[in-house]
Design a protein around this motif. Structure first.
Motif: not given
Length: 741
Positions: A153, A155, A161, A166, A168, A172, A701
């Motif tokens: 985690d 982000h 984040g 990543r 979007s 996760f 995220p």
């Protein structure tokens, strides 16, 4: 959801299941004699080593002294009445007062090398006497070592984040879902440095244990800390040839430690960080020469990238650390491509420097940690030392935490000398550089055998899937060596633990998937194949179980052992799958962390679950253990749907005595999305240290605009609110009594 739930399987060996082992036993006259004599669970009392070990400790209690905690989906730590907790430290806490307090908004501009790491996991406590030396007695002053497992985690550590790589709006997950872009340097440095181990001085005050900020003992071992490559004298140069990189062309030194999950504590007072899911941090780019076939095979067996992602791919199983636009080898090292003329010119061997137990001296901040290669290279999950006996070798028990992997044992050449307590890494060289490495085979008779991983064994020397060059190759590619010997594939061996009252060893087998467990693919040590009755939360062996074994004659050097299954995880309404008779008061799933209290004899069980999290968050339970052979042989009835067709079958196994609610109770339920992992205690049994890892793991995220799944521990009054943080908590009874009784 456990971050292992979608792990691929890298063990494609044809090692036999138990039905094959039993068939071979029936064809062997010597083994037929054993079977005719009834050497199964009923015959365990006659097996050498099944006598009770005299340890000088009081007997375990007959019942637990607290009411079971109800299932909970609340975003807080739930404990029995009369118990309380406080947060000792959490992700991002500053070790030095000169460093800004953690913002919990991702605004930190430092590189995180002087902050508490993330994903708190295995840990242990080291007391300090009046002379500043290691003490086995509670002195009110100590160092707490805490593992930091992963950046699942990460982000939450950046303002918005992760700003590249990543996708979007994606749900996760630990690894993957990365765009193949360029990562910002500061973000990557934060992520690299919140891995490793936090070494933090703590002191006992009238208000309880507190962190001593600015202590000279406060230290971070990160993924960049220089470490020494150690190993047997006869093989160390050959071992180091596997470690050669541009950073150290001799292979004598490496950098850092990654994804430390379970841990170990040595009898002489040092800490073992165990490198688990280290393989996924690396990538191989398109630029670079083709690798030799043997190296490709090695990488594949360990899940390490050996080729660039396919053209046009939008995902890469790494953290993208290699993409930082810089010539600095702090980032280039994560690219395993053969870009130079030889291994001295690039980082093609960088992944070979991971997958070991890393020994750290908590009380010597200037001591260089050592990677103990003689203990083998794999996905290490804990390194549990059996009960040390003066004049006898030491045994360390280790799991390889991936689906269908193995349980290992390391036995030192040197015999234990209690005068070595407090001797630091020099003593570690004595016990952990010279020894024998074994892998376990669990036989269908209720016995097992330790198989030595040595190049002298023709099965290893002539292994068809991987051609070993020497004994150094065996240490570095231990998984292949274990394949060659026909070791028993297990359902993800997680933490191990030793029962200090009788020397028995326990291992959590967390779970396995339907691809590996159907009614036709069960065996006595992995006997269940079923699906949740609600049909929503997995099938195969989604709830896991705990296996235990007793060494013959209670010897660390034993080649034989007896085994049975201590507990089966299940929902209370799981029907035939609920073999341990669990109720709503003690139902659990996916055992992970395990630990025995020396003060009370309680076996603490911690979970990392994705199967019953529709009903309750992860938890910690207390159990009063018996001993191997205290139960009976049972027949498991299996049923699940495979390819749209219902399959049924039965499997016999050996099961310990049922505990009931008096001896197995839920003690703690964790905040939303978190795993409970890591535990230690004060010698009087009145204080427990417990880790809460990755609350809010299933958060989307930050770029998605969704609120995190969890707000803990900010919502419980610790530190700034807003985003979840992993943390170490301190649990006590309000009346000051012993915990659990």
């Amino acid at each position: 959801m456990s971050h292992h739930d979608h792990d691929p399987v890298f063990n494609t060996s044809n090692n036999p299941h138990f039905q094959d082992v039993l068939a071979q036993s029936l064809q062997n006259p010597a083994r037929r004699g054993l079977l005719r004599g009834g050497l199964g669970l009923a015959g365990m009392a006659m097996l050498p080593g099944c006598a009770t070990l005299t340890s000088g400790m009081a007997a375990a209690p007959n019942a637990l002294g607290f009411p079971s905690v109800e299932k909970s989906l609340l975003d807080n730590v739930m404990l029995p009445p009369g118990y309380q907790y406080s947060v000792l430290h959490a992700t991002g806490d500053a070790l030095d007062s000169a460093l800004a307090a953690y913002s919990n908004k991702g605004l930190e501009s430092d590189d995180w090398s002087r902050r508490v790491g993330d994903h708190h996991d295995g840990m242990d406590i080291y007391y300090i006497d009046a002379n500043g030396r290691y003490s086995e007695k509670d002195t009110g002053r100590a160092v707490l070592c805490v593992n930091h497992e992963s950046s699942a985690d990460a982000h939450f550590m950046h303002p918005n984040g992760q700003t590249s790589n990543r996708v979007s709006g994606k749900k996760f997950s630990q690894f993957g879902d990365w765009d193949l872009g360029v990562r910002p340097e500061l973000e990557v440095l934060k992520e690299i440095n919140h891995h490793g181990v936090s070494v933090v001085e703590i002191v006992k005050t009238p208000q309880g244990w507190r962190v001593k900020q600015d202590s000279p003992l406060n230290r971070r071992i990160t993924a960049q800390t220089p470490v020494r490559i150690s190993g047997p004298r006869a093989h160390i140069e050959a071992i180091r040839s596997f470690m050669v990189t541009r950073w150290d062309t001799a292979g004598a030194m490496a950098r850092g430690t990654l994804n430390n999950c379970g841990h170990g504590k040595t009898p002489w007072g040092t800490y073992l960080g165990c490198e688990e899911n280290w393989a996924y941090y690396f990538q191989t780019t398109a630029a670079g020469a083709a690798l030799p076939a043997k190296e490709v095979a090695s990488r594949k067996r360990y899940g390490v990238a050996s080729a660039a992602p396919a053209a046009g791919a939008k995902k890469a199983a790494s953290q993208g650390w290699h993409t930082v636009s810089s010539s600095d080898d702090r980032f280039a090292r994560w690219n395993l491509a053969a870009t130079g003329a030889n291994a001295e010119k690039d980082f093609r061997h960088e992944a070979n420097t991971f997958g070991f137990n890393v020994e750290i001296d908590p009380l010597a901040p200037n001591a260089t940690p050592a990677k103990r290669t003689a203990m083998g290279r794999f996905a290490h999950e804990a390194a549990v030392c059996g009960i040390p006996k003066a004049g006898e070798p030491l045994a360390f028990y280790m799991g390889c935490d991936s689906r269908n992997e193995y349980i290992y044992k390391y036995v030192s050449t040197a015999v234990w000398d209690p005068r070595d307590v407090g001797g630091g890494l020099v003593v570690g060289d004595k016990y952990l550089s010279e020894g024998k490495l074994y892998v376990a085979r669990f036989d269908a008779t209720g016995r097992g055998e330790w198989l030595e991983l040595t190049i002298a064994d023709p099965r290893i020397a002539n292994h068809g899937a991987y051609k070993f060059a020497n004994q150094a190759d065996v240490y570095v590619n231990a998984r292949f060596a274990a394949d060659a010997l026909g070791a028993t594939k297990m359902d993800r061996p997680e933490w191990g633990a030793v029962n200090h009252r009788n020397g028995e060893i326990y291992f959590a087998l967390t779970n396995n998937s339907a691809a590996n467990r159907t009614p036709s693919k069960t065996d006595p040590a992995n006997p269940r194949a079923y699906m949740d009755l609600d049909g929503k939360k997995g099938m195969g062996n989604p709830n896991g179980h705990i296996i235990r074994f007793k060494e013959a004659d209670n010897k660390s050097t034993a080649k034989a052992f007896a085994w049975d299954i201590f507990l089966f995880g299940a929902e209370e309404d799981a029907g035939d799958a609920n073999l341990s008779g669990l109720t709503a008061k003690n139902a659990f799933s996916s055992p992970d962390g395990m630990w025995f209290s020396k003060a009370t004899g309680i076996c603490w069980i911690q979970t990392d679950d994705g199967a019953i999290t529709d009903e309750t968050n992860c938890m910690m339970l207390a159990a009063i253990p018996g001993q191997v052979g205290d139960g009976s042989k049972v027949t498991v009835k299996n049923k699940m749907v495979v390819g749209g067709v219902e399959q049924t079958g039965t499997q016999e196994t050996f099961m310990g005595a049922a505990l009931g609610e008096a001896k197995l109770r839920r003690f703690l339920v964790a905040p939303s999305g978190s795993e409970v992992t890591g535990i230690t205690e004060t010698p009087d049994g009145r204080t427990l240290f417990v880790n809460i890892q990755h609350p809010g793991e299933l958060s989307k995220p930050l770029a998605s605009g969704s609120a995190p799944q969890s707000m803990w521990p900010g919502n419980a009054g610790y530190g700034p609110q807003g985003r979840p943080r992993s943390a170490t908590i301190v649990i006590t009874r309000k009346d000051g009594g012993v915990i659990g009784l």
